[in-house]
Each structure stands twice: as C-alpha cells, then as structure tokens.
Scaffold this motif. Structure first.
Motif, short mmCIF file in Angstrom:
data_model
loop_
_atom_site.label_atom_id
_atom_site.label_comp_id
_atom_site.label_asym_id
_atom_site.label_seq_id
_atom_site.Cartn_x
_atom_site.Cartn_y
_atom_site.Cartn_z
N PRO A 117 41.03 24.70 46.44
CA PRO A 117 42.01 25.43 46.39
C PRO A 117 42.32 26.07 47.63
N TYR A 118 42.37 25.43 48.75
CA TYR A 118 42.68 26.16 50.39
C TYR A 118 43.22 25.07 50.99
N PRO A 119 44.39 25.41 51.74
CA PRO A 119 44.64 26.69 51.86
C PRO A 119 45.87 27.02 50.90
N HIS A 120 45.88 26.21 49.80
CA HIS A 120 46.94 26.40 48.89
C HIS A 120 46.24 26.55 47.52
N PHE A 121 46.86 27.37 46.59
CA PHE A 121 46.11 27.46 45.44
C PHE A 121 46.66 26.17 44.58
N PRO A 133 37.17 30.19 51.26
CA PRO A 133 36.12 29.93 52.18
C PRO A 133 35.38 30.65 53.03
N TRP A 134 34.44 30.61 53.38
CA TRP A 134 33.58 31.26 54.32
C TRP A 134 34.34 31.63 55.83
N GLY A 135 34.41 32.93 56.08
CA GLY A 135 35.35 33.21 57.36
C GLY A 135 36.71 33.65 57.38
N VAL A 136 37.20 33.56 55.89
CA VAL A 136 38.58 33.54 55.70
C VAL A 136 38.84 35.10 55.11
N GLU A 137 39.83 35.46 55.42
CA GLU A 137 40.22 36.90 55.10
C GLU A 137 40.69 36.97 53.58
#
Length: 301
Positions: A117-121, A133-137
C-alpha cells in the motif's frame, strides 16, 4: 445457545527476513525450522481466512539487491497469500525507497503474492491500509475509511531507547500521530510490545524467527486483530528450545580478552639497553598485523 466466535479481521506479523543461510546463533537445521514456521503461518491464515498485515523486512539484509532465483521461487511458492506489507530497510537496495523497483519485494508484488500500500493506500472492503516504508515521512493521511490501518517500518520502542542516540519513535509518539486510526503495525525493532490510546492499537510484533544471539529468551508470536471488538490477541509460534546460542559471541570476547592480556604482558617486558619503541618493534616482529596494530594502539593511547 453458544455464540459463534468470529474470525479475526487480520493476522499481524513482521520481520520475517527470508534468507538461505543459517544465522551464526542457530545450532539446529535452521532452513527446515524456517520452512516449518512459514507453513505454520500459512496454515493459520487458511484457518481464519483473513489477510496478513506485515511490518516489513520480508527479506534478509544480506541481499543488497536481488536474492537468488531459487529463493525467490521458494517465496512465490510457499508464502501465504493476501499479505499486505511495506518495504523495510533490509528489503530496499541501498536502503532507499527510490530503488524499490529493483527489490525482491517488487517481484513478489508483481507476482501478486504481496500487496504494497504505497505510494497509494489499498482497501479491503471497508478497511483502508496505508503504507509507510523505511525512510518515508510518517503522518496521518486525510483520506480515511471506516477502519484504518498503518503499516510502518521504522524504529519504534516501548519504554527505553534500545541503544544510546537511537533515532526513532517512542510508541506513544506514533499513537499521537495517528489518532483516527484503528491499528498501527510496526516493523524493524525485533522486540514484541503493544500500546493503545483511545481506539488506536499499536502492535510491534517483533521478529517471526530468532536470528540473533540476544534472542535466546525471545518468544516469537503473531497477533490476531479483531476490528469490531477493537482488540488484539497474541498467538505464540511453535519453536524448538535450546537452538539459539551465544557461543560465537563468547568465543570472540574470550579471544579479545586473551589478546588484551597478551598486550599488557608485552608492556611489562623490557630489554636492557634498548629504548621503548625499539623493544616494542622487536617484541611484535613476525606477529599478525591485526595484533601488531592493537599493540601499538594500546601503547600510543
């Protein structure tokens, strides 16, 4: 009449770390034990007929870009279906979300083994699943569903920082960020703990498999999430006792201790009429360079 017990809405897990090598701490047939663990998880999903919410690090960190074709084939054939997950730092080449398309997880997504579910839910009926994910705001989105779930891969801890200078979130901080969410699933930190504020439940399931020596006392588990009842239930995974060892760490410490003792003893030796540095050069002549470096570091310090 006895009320029929409802099936859980989802199974919660994290840090599965698929690999084809045995961790140093394991003394058993690790690969067979790992396969049994995945089969157990798959059987549990078939029993309850529900999706799996995973906190990331589906693969092990040794795979900088691509795991072997045979390992990917095994994952496609044996992993449970209907897994919702996010890329963790071990999943991403270079630990960057920009490299996701070159990751093993991306292959599994294309094979429809996992849902990311990234970048969209993504939606499961009336449940919105949002990935971080890791490193995402990390922030609460504005578009919400009847039930809302956040899958997050970052360092989250319970009462104390796991190590000095740790960069991450105390669980209460994440609960404050997602006040309108029903469930927060965290991956990365291999310890197991939960938290709750209002109607929001946070679950850090910990690693599904014991891969490190400090996990001798770790009891791997998954959680069952009951959305309507707003609760989770811990289910311990089957494990073998006595298969996690610290021997390799103890051996290393003993070796370092013996080396330190050797260096100190060397410092007590003197040769009459020869200056200190010349004495040290003679004493360390023909000795392994690593030992020599340690000797000089000891005395220069």
């Amino acid at each position: 009449m006895r009320r029929k017990k409802k099936n859980p809405t989802a199974i919660i897990t994290g840090d599965i770390e698929i690999r084809n090598h045995t961790p140093l701490c394991r003394t058993d047939d690790y690969m067979e034990a790992f396969k049994r663990k995945i089969k157990w998880l798959k059987d549990l999903q078939e029993k309850y007929d529900c999706p799996i919410f995973d906190g990331g690090d589906l693969f092990d960190k040794k795979y900088k870009q691509y795991p072997s074709h045979s390992l990917l084939g095994w994952a496609i054939k044996n992993l449970p279906n209907d897994i919702y997950t996010v890329p963790g730092n071990h999943d991403l080449p270079g630990k960057s979300i920009e490299n996701y398309k070159n990751s093993a997880m991306a292959v599994l997504e294309e094979s429809e083994i996992v849902n990311v579910p990234y970048p969209h839910f993504l939606c499961i009926d009336d449940i919105g699943v949002y990935g971080f994910p890791w490193g995402v705001e990390i922030e609460q989105p504005t578009i919400l569903q009847s039930y809302n779930v956040a899958l997050i891969h970052t360092m989250v801890y319970d009462k104390f920082e796991p190590f000095p200078g740790c960069e991450g979130y105390k669980k209460e901080e994440l609960l404050d960020i997602f006040p309108d969410f029903d469930l927060i699933v965290c991956g990365h930190h291999h310890q197991t703990f939960t938290g709750q504020k209002g109607n929001t439940i946070l679950v850090n399931p910990g690693s599904l498999v014991r891969n490190d020596a400090d996990q001798i006392d770790h009891k791997p588990c998954v959680f069952l999430w009951y959305a309507e009842e707003r609760r989770v239930e811990k289910v311990y995974t089957p494990i073998e006792k006595g298969v996690v060892s610290r021997q390799h760490i103890d051996d290393k410490k003993n070796k370092e201790y013996r080396l330190d003792a050797f260096v100190e003893k060397l410092g007590e030796q003197t040769i009459t009429g020869i200056n200190f540095e010349k004495n040290l050069e003679m004493s360390t002549s023909g000795i392994n360079k690593n030992i020599t470096d340690k000797v000089w570091q000891y005395f220069e310090g």
